[in-house]
Write an enzyme that holds these catalytic residues in place. Structure first.
Site, PDB file in Angstrom:
ATOM      1  CE  LYS B 107      29.192 -29.324  44.473  1.00  0.00           C
ATOM      2  NZ  LYS B 107      29.989 -30.111  45.694  1.00  0.00           N
ATOM      3  CB  ALA B 194      29.016 -29.011  52.198  1.00  0.00           C
ATOM      4  N   GLY B 195      28.442 -31.013  54.857  1.00  0.00           N
ATOM      5  CA  GLY B 195      27.730 -30.956  56.438  1.00  0.00           C
ATOM      6  C   GLY B 195      26.844 -31.896  57.006  1.00  0.00           C
ATOM      7  CB  THR B 217      32.189 -36.439  54.097  1.00  0.00           C
ATOM      8  OG1 THR B 217      33.721 -35.086  53.799  1.00  0.00           O
ATOM      9  CG2 THR B 217      33.916 -36.860  55.299  1.00  0.00           C
TER      10      THR B 217
END
Lengths: 373, 266
Positions: B107, B194-195, B217
């Site tokens: 990645k 992401a996000g 996360t």
């Protein structure tokens, strides 16, 4: 802003950015500490997860040309001094690697003859074999000198301004090259341009009015994040502790204000690393683990040779710039004198246990040499 | 009578087939055992590991032993180049990863800015070109930029991984308009990375037609990472099933009655 006397940014080349205003509001405004702490905890988790990076300082030398009223290494203090040879530095580094550390901070007093740049380059070269991440905390250097140290494999630069208050700075730094405030102030940017990837800023709390110092530090962080956008910026607020020479901190900052400051910095700069050393006591360090601090040292010794006893045979005192041998009676069990008294004496292993108990993962390795060769 | 719920379709990256459409990151967890438990609960078949967190010397450093916790028989370990600022550093890390025994799947994360970790499009394209020639399977993390996505495809990237919002921000698919174009134009899998902060965000990405999502996360820092891993698994499955089932067209206004033309039916 209420509570801050005068203009803390007077005479400093930093703008009063939105971040600075935000910091002042959080630090001195009406928000309750508990509420601020909750915000800080959330931001820390979001940006750094439930982790804590660990590092160890390795003192190379306590020789110093400067006379600074607050520092144990100050020139006129009749302390036991020594500069480790590169071989001895390697012995200390191997020991710390064996303890588990993978992130090393090389620290030294300022003494171009005893601790020349070529020596720093050599010690970095020897320690990067054991440490994926090596940083230096030494006197401000010239760009070309920083480039040599980066070339040897160091990726971090720690350079605290100590005080952003020019008057207090002049008063505390009585003599020596460190008197040059602006040379020091420009160091982090020179280091950034020379290729350091992590840059640590900080103030020594206790030299001047800490309210002004914190605002100035916020402005410096904000400034460096803009001009040095590729660097990971970390910050620290070491509170001065009693040191050789009889120094007592001038302007005390309460634990409550200290915690508030850590939280206010975290919320203002969510992605900045915040470093907490063993100067602070265990109880406070434990409380701050979740409130913004992201990097901790443990089991630290703040004198050269402190981990393994290397260099003991060459201990001496310095009187008016000359080396003086220790008296025969002084050799018994003598070690070099430390820079400051460590308050939290727990070992790395003990600290790791506490971190785990609090649901935080101790992170030892967070960098690889392959990233900046 | 309960009908048996059929599973959603499998998908491929290169020649390798996967069933789970949830990829997991391994950072930010309170412990490696918690990470492993969340990984199991998520059903993920691909996990990313930051190379800077592992020992690349082959020495199996116990202070950097995250890989020991991941069963490489069950899941694909996708090494990421997080920390790399340019193509050279990313290429060097990728080669070291292979030398350390990791799969030749990378990645690609090149973010010169350590705060928002936003990917550098120029360096990412350069590194992709180099590594594809060396036989790597490259999954590049990118801005939601449809032109860049096509350029990377042409360079041989195995997927594209546009961001939904800045890493760690938990804001959801804020780049929706651009991701829709990327999905429409793509000939390789599109993984929204992401996000994404909630299972509903993951479901939204899958409903849009993204092939998969990558979550770190939102699961790692949840009060209960295992519970959150399950929730994301369900969100991903719901989103994919909805996509395969054909969502109805959306409209800003209710369309139950026709006050202007109702007289035609009277």
């Amino acid at each position: 802003m209420s509570g801050v006397p005068g203009d803390p940014l007077e005479g400093l080349p930093f703008a009063r950015s939105r971040a600075v205003e935000r910091f002042e509001e959080l630090m001195f405004g009406a928000i309750r500490l508990e509420e601020l702490a909750e915000q800080a905890r959330k931001e820390t988790r979001k940006n750094f997860g439930r982790t804590m990076r660990l590092f160890a300082p390795l003192y190379l030398s306590n020789e110093c040309l400067n006379s600074c009223t607050y520092c144990g290494f100050s020139k006129e203090n009749p302390i036991r001094r020594v500069t480790l040879t590169p071989e001895e530095v390697e012995v200390e580094a191997k020991h710390l690697s064996g303890v588990g550390f993978r992130n090393l901070l090389l620290v030294s007093g300022e003494h171009p003859r005893e601790v020349p740049v070529s020596y720093l380059v050599e010690t970095v070269r020897r320690t990067v074999d054991f440490f994926p991440s090596v940083a230096i905390e030494v006197a401000p250097l010239k760009s070309e000198e920083y480039r040599q140290i980066v070339g040897a494999g160091a990726e971090g630069l720690v350079l605290y301004q100590e005080s952003y208050d020019r008057a207090a700075y002049a008063e505390m730094h009585v003599s020596g090259p460190k008197r040059n405030f602006d040379e020091r102030l420009g160091g982090p940017e020179r280091g950034y341009e020379a290729g350091f990837r992590r840059i640590g800023l900080g103030v020594l709390v206790g030299l001047a009015d800490w309210r002004r110092e914190l605002v100035a530090l916020a402005a410096h962080v904000s400034h460096l994040m803009k001009v040095g956008w590729r660097a990971q910026v970390t910050l620290a607020l070491p509170r001065l502790r009693p040191a050789a020479g009889g120094f007592q901190p001038r302007v005390a900052m309460s634990d409550r204000d200290f915690v508030r400051a850590i939280c206010a910095f975290r919320v203002t700069f969510p992605q900045a690393g915040i470093v907490l050393s063993t100067r602070e006591p265990a109880k406070l360090r434990d409380g701050l683990m979740e409130l913004g601090v992201t990097m901790m040292s443990a089991g630290s010794e703040t004198e050269p040779g402190g981990y393994t006893g290397v260099g003991k045979g060459r201990l001496h005192r310095t009187v008016r710039g000359r080396e003086v041998a220790l008296e025969a009676s002084e050799w018994e069990g003598a070690e070099a004198t430390e820079q400051f008294e460590v308050s939290d004496g727990r070992s790395a292993e003990e600290l790791s246990l506490v971190l785990r108990q609090r649901g935080l993962d101790p992170v030892w390795k967070d960098w690889d040499r392959a990233l900046a060769e | 009578m309960a009908t048996k719920v059929s599973t959603t379709k499998g998908w491929k990256i290169g020649d390798r087939e996967f069933h789970s459409r949830l990829l997991l990151g391994t950072g930010k967890y309170p412990s490696v055992s918690m990470m492993r438990a969340a990984l199991e609960a998520s059903g993920a078949e691909i996990v990313t590991v930051a190379l800077r967190r592992v020992d690349l010397t082959g020495g199996k450093d116990p202070q950097a032993d995250m890989l020991e916790e991941i069963d490489a028989e069950k899941v694909l370990v996708l090494a990421n180049t997080s920390g790399a600022m340019n193509a050279e550093e990313a290429v060097r890390l990728a080669r070291l990863a292979v030398a350390a025994g990791l799969p030749k799947w990378i990645k690609l994360e090149i973010h010169p800015d350590p705060r928002y970790l936003l990917p550098d499009p120029i360096e990412t394209l350069r590194a992709t070109e180099i590594l594809v020639k060396e036989g790597f399977t490259i999954l590049p993390y990118i801005q939601a930029d449809p032109v860049l996505a096509k350029r990377l495809e042409e360079a041989g990237a195995a997927t594209v991984m546009p961001l939904g919002a800045p890493i760690g921000s938990n804001r959801g698919v804020e780049t929706r308009a651009m991701i829709e174009i990327i999905i429409e134009q793509a000939t390789v899998p599109v993984i929204v990375d992401a996000g994404l902060g909630a299972p509903s965000h993951a479901a939204e990405a899958l409903e849009m037609g993204a092939d998969a999502v990558l979550i770190n996360t939102a699961i790692a820092v949840a009060e209960d990472p295992v519970g959150m891993a399950k929730a994301f698994r369900m969100g991903v499955e719901a989103g994919r099933r909805a996509y395969e089932s054909g969502l109805g067209p959306t409209s800003r206004m209710a369309a139950a009655t026709s006050p202007l033309t109702g007289f035609l039916d009277e």
